[in-house]
Scaffold this motif. Structure first.
Motif, PDB file in Angstrom:
ATOM      1  N   ASN A 129      -0.856  -3.468  -3.375  1.00 46.62           N
ATOM      2  CA  ASN A 129      -1.296  -2.557  -2.306  1.00 46.62           C
ATOM      3  C   ASN A 129      -2.711  -2.883  -1.858  1.00 46.62           C
ATOM      4  O   ASN A 129      -3.008  -2.873  -0.664  1.00 46.62           O
ATOM      5  CB  ASN A 129      -1.224  -1.108  -2.765  1.00 46.62           C
ATOM      6  N   ARG A 130      -3.566  -3.145  -2.805  1.00 47.14           N
ATOM      7  CA  ARG A 130      -4.959  -3.449  -2.469  1.00 47.14           C
ATOM      8  C   ARG A 130      -5.052  -4.754  -1.686  1.00 47.14           C
ATOM      9  O   ARG A 130      -5.773  -4.841  -0.690  1.00 47.14           O
ATOM     10  CB  ARG A 130      -5.791  -3.544  -3.738  1.00 47.14           C
ATOM     11  N   LEU A 131      -4.307  -5.758  -2.098  1.00 49.06           N
ATOM     12  CA  LEU A 131      -4.370  -7.059  -1.428  1.00 49.06           C
ATOM     13  C   LEU A 131      -3.740  -7.013  -0.036  1.00 49.06           C
ATOM     14  O   LEU A 131      -4.218  -7.673   0.883  1.00 49.06           O
ATOM     15  CB  LEU A 131      -3.709  -8.132  -2.283  1.00 49.06           C
ATOM     16  N   THR A 132      -2.661  -6.248   0.129  1.00 47.52           N
ATOM     17  CA  THR A 132      -2.024  -6.165   1.446  1.00 47.52           C
ATOM     18  C   THR A 132      -2.799  -5.287   2.414  1.00 47.52           C
ATOM     19  O   THR A 132      -2.699  -5.455   3.621  1.00 47.52           O
ATOM     20  CB  THR A 132      -0.565  -5.662   1.349  1.00 47.52           C
ATOM     21  N   SER A 133      -3.582  -4.338   1.878  1.00 46.55           N
ATOM     22  CA  SER A 133      -4.368  -3.473   2.757  1.00 46.55           C
ATOM     23  C   SER A 133      -5.697  -4.123   3.138  1.00 46.55           C
ATOM     24  O   SER A 133      -6.431  -3.588   3.947  1.00 46.55           O
ATOM     25  CB  SER A 133      -4.612  -2.108   2.125  1.00 46.55           C
ATOM     26  N   GLY A 134      -5.994  -5.252   2.508  1.00 46.07           N
ATOM     27  CA  GLY A 134      -7.221  -5.973   2.825  1.00 46.07           C
ATOM     28  C   GLY A 134      -8.442  -5.445   2.128  1.00 46.07           C
ATOM     29  O   GLY A 134      -9.526  -5.973   2.287  1.00 46.07           O
ATOM     30  N   GLY A 135      -8.283  -4.405   1.329  1.00 39.25           N
ATOM     31  CA  GLY A 135      -9.429  -3.846   0.621  1.00 39.25           C
ATOM     32  C   GLY A 135      -9.661  -4.576  -0.689  1.00 39.25           C
ATOM     33  O   GLY A 135      -8.734  -4.927  -1.385  1.00 39.25           O
ATOM     34  N   THR A 136     -10.903  -4.859  -0.957  1.00 38.37           N
ATOM     35  CA  THR A 136     -11.242  -5.470  -2.254  1.00 38.37           C
ATOM     36  C   THR A 136     -12.040  -4.467  -3.057  1.00 38.37           C
ATOM     37  O   THR A 136     -12.667  -3.568  -2.509  1.00 38.37           O
ATOM     38  CB  THR A 136     -12.065  -6.763  -2.081  1.00 38.37           C
ATOM     39  N   HIS A 137     -12.034  -4.666  -4.311  1.00 39.95           N
ATOM     40  CA  HIS A 137     -12.699  -3.721  -5.201  1.00 39.95           C
ATOM     41  C   HIS A 137     -13.279  -4.477  -6.379  1.00 39.95           C
ATOM     42  O   HIS A 137     -12.946  -4.230  -7.511  1.00 39.95           O
ATOM     43  CB  HIS A 137     -11.682  -2.669  -5.676  1.00 39.95           C
ATOM     44  N   GLU A 138     -14.132  -5.440  -6.127  1.00 41.56           N
ATOM     45  CA  GLU A 138     -14.699  -6.273  -7.199  1.00 41.56           C
ATOM     46  C   GLU A 138     -15.847  -5.612  -7.797  1.00 41.56           C
ATOM     47  O   GLU A 138     -16.789  -5.224  -7.719  1.00 41.56           O
ATOM     48  CB  GLU A 138     -15.065  -7.666  -6.678  1.00 41.56           C
TER      49      GLU A 138
END
Length: 138
Positions: A129-138
């Motif tokens: 979900n995070r990768l398909t929504s374009g959001g990163t959370h590093e």
């Protein structure tokens, strides 16, 4: 008097920690994993952390295959030990009272493997979900 540090043969009942709204549960590896996963915020994990946890599904698959091979082996040993054809070769291992303990142990392992698979699946879902929504959370 010193307390024994060895784990008991049967799971112990635990009381929830103060200020935590959680019913008393039997402490087992699966309930511990479930408690930890359900009570922390995986949405704050980095993509690398989610990727690591998503590998738990593969590990659960490997564990279940390993356990299945060993359970079949134990079953064959018990079956051979009980055969009347070899009355003087019997070992007596895993007979009578030992079998319920073994089956309870196996059930605990299966439950733990299932919980590991759940955590891996949820981490994998969150990562996708995070990768398909374009959001990163590093």
């Amino acid at each position: 008097m010193a307390k024994s540090s060895s784990p008991s043969a049967t799971p112990s009942k635990v009381s929830p920690a103060p200020n935590i709204d959680m019913p008393s549960q039997v402490m087992k590896p699966a309930t511990l994993l479930s408690f930890l996963w359900d009570n922390f915020s995986p949405e704050h994990l980095s993509e690398a952390d989610l990727q690591f946890l998503s590998l738990a599904s593969e590990e659960a698959s490997s564990l279940s295959q390993w356990l299945a091979r060993h359970v079949v082996g134990v079953g064959c040993l018990i079956d051979t030990d009980r055969q009347e054809v070899t009355p003087f070769v019997r070992s007596g291992a895993l007979q009578d009272d030992d079998q319920p303990a073994l089956l309870n142990f196996i059930a605990t392992q299966i439950e733990t493997i299932g919980e590991i698979a759940r955590i891996g699946g949820e981490a994998s879902f969150m990562l996708r979900n995070r990768l398909t929504s374009g959001g990163t959370h590093e």
